[in-house]
Design a protein around this motif. Structure first.
Motif, mmCIF file in Angstrom:
data_model
loop_
_atom_site.group_PDB
_atom_site.id
_atom_site.type_symbol
_atom_site.label_atom_id
_atom_site.label_comp_id
_atom_site.label_asym_id
_atom_site.label_seq_id
_atom_site.Cartn_x
_atom_site.Cartn_y
_atom_site.Cartn_z
ATOM 1 N N UNK A 1 -98.776 -73.498 85.548
ATOM 2 C CA UNK A 1 -100.040 -74.127 85.892
ATOM 3 C C UNK A 1 -101.121 -73.790 84.870
ATOM 4 N N UNK A 2 -101.124 -72.568 84.421
ATOM 5 C CA UNK A 2 -102.120 -72.193 83.417
ATOM 6 C C UNK A 2 -101.878 -72.932 82.098
ATOM 7 N N UNK A 3 -100.607 -73.046 81.719
ATOM 8 C CA UNK A 3 -100.298 -73.778 80.490
ATOM 9 C C UNK A 3 -100.716 -75.245 80.589
ATOM 10 N N UNK A 4 -100.393 -75.870 81.738
ATOM 11 C CA UNK A 4 -100.749 -77.271 81.923
ATOM 12 C C UNK A 4 -102.255 -77.464 81.925
ATOM 13 N N UNK A 5 -102.931 -76.557 82.575
ATOM 14 C CA UNK A 5 -104.391 -76.688 82.621
ATOM 15 C C UNK A 5 -104.999 -76.506 81.237
ATOM 16 N N UNK A 6 -104.423 -75.594 80.476
ATOM 17 C CA UNK A 6 -104.943 -75.377 79.137
ATOM 18 C C UNK A 6 -104.694 -76.588 78.235
ATOM 19 N N UNK A 7 -103.632 -77.344 78.546
ATOM 20 C CA UNK A 7 -103.310 -78.541 77.749
ATOM 21 C C UNK A 7 -103.401 -79.805 78.617
ATOM 22 N N UNK A 8 -104.425 -79.859 79.448
ATOM 23 C CA UNK A 8 -104.536 -80.925 80.438
ATOM 24 C C UNK A 8 -104.699 -82.301 79.780
ATOM 25 N N UNK A 9 -105.366 -82.388 78.668
ATOM 26 C CA UNK A 9 -105.522 -83.677 77.999
ATOM 27 C C UNK A 9 -104.169 -84.206 77.513
ATOM 28 N N UNK A 10 -103.387 -83.321 76.945
ATOM 29 C CA UNK A 10 -102.056 -83.730 76.489
ATOM 30 C C UNK A 10 -101.180 -84.149 77.657
#
Length: 298
Positions: free
Chosen positions: A46-55
């Motif tokens: 979840x943290x990874x996805x949030x950090x790359x939410x635009x991608x």
């Protein structure tokens, strides 16, 4: 032994060694740690996805677009095939597109029987079902061969005996709903008491054969002693001369009688030469899919 002779692990305050652990105990201990490890993985993801939410959002949009395009490919190909099929099925003559005709053409020595008629009727009814689409009502058209039409000496209206006439008898179910009478009346469904069959003729037949309402003729095949007496009772005109009802567009020497009279007096009569029996219908092509067309022609 010093210390009262006790072993070191039995002395007061001595530290006991941990009991031996078997394989099952290790598995259970590892299983107790799995929920925490799985939760840690989800938190990390979840943290990874949030950090790359635009991608991630861009990837989701791309997947949706790709799935939509892939799903519409069969629709576009089916539409292209439908347009090709419609262009190939455009009428090439006076009959409308989707016309299906099943014809029985009499040959010498052949006999048209009720069994043959029932078999062909079943085959004609199965055409639209085979294609999986609707159709107009199956029309049954019958016609005799062209034969001599000799004036009846007992005719109420005398005919000119110097005129040589020949014509054929025909019948078709639903005929009376497709015409209007210009003079006289519609034929009776059954022959008269003396066996005379009532017939109606077109304006063209009236002019070509020089017939008038009230005249009677002998329909006679050369070489046969028997004959049918046919009485002209009316002159008709088509509502729609080029409509989908008509299997043929000619009407120059035909005498139309009722299907009941035709079946009773001519259809199975060996002395009356049958030219053809035709089952005619128009398929509803707006319901025809390429797969149905393949089943229809296979």
């Amino acid at each position: 032994m010093a210390g009262g002779g006790l072993p070191p692990q039995s002395r007061p305050g001595a530290r006991r060694p941990a009991p031996a652990r078997g394989p099952l105990a290790e598995v259970l201990a590892e299983a107790r740690r799995w929920p925490g490890q799985v939760a840690d993985l989800f938190v990390l993801a979840a943290r990874r996805l949030w950090a790359n939410r635009r991608l991630v959002i861009g990837l989701q949009i791309g997947v949706i677009v790709a799935a939509t395009v892939a799903a519409t490919v069969p629709l576009y190909s089916n539409g292209a095939l439908m347009r090709l099929l419609a262009s190939e099925l455009q009428p090439q003559n006076l009959r409308p597109a989707g016309t299906v005709m099943l014809r029985y053409v009499a040959t010498q020595g052949d006999t048209f029987t009720p069994v043959v008629q029932a078999h062909l009727q079943q085959l004609a009814d199965s055409v639209s079902k085979r294609a999986g689409i609707g159709s107009s009502t199956v029309r049954f058209y019958t016609a005799t061969q062209s034969a001599s039409l000799a004036p009846d000496p007992k005719s109420a209206v005398p005919a000119d005996p110097s005129v040589t006439r020949s014509g054929f008898l025909e019948a078709e179910n639903g005929f009376d709903a497709q015409i209007k009478m210009l003079s006289g009346q519609m034929y009776s469904q059954n022959p008269e008491a003396d066996g005379t069959i009532e017939a109606v003729i077109s304006v063209t037949t009236e002019q070509n054969l020089h017939m008038v309402v009230g005249q009677s003729y002998y329909y006679t095949e050369p070489g046969l002693g028997n004959h049918l007496t046919v009485k002209i009772v009316g002159i008709y005109q088509r509502h729609d001369p080029t409509g989908p009802f008509w299997p043929y567009q000619f009407e120059n020497e035909n005498l139309v009688i009722s299907p009941i009279a035709f079946a009773g007096e001519a259809l199975y009569n060996p002395d009356v030469p049958l030219e053809e029996a035709t089952w005619y219908q128009v398929l509803q092509l707006n319901q025809l899919a390429p797969s149905s067309a393949l089943r229809l022609i296979s």
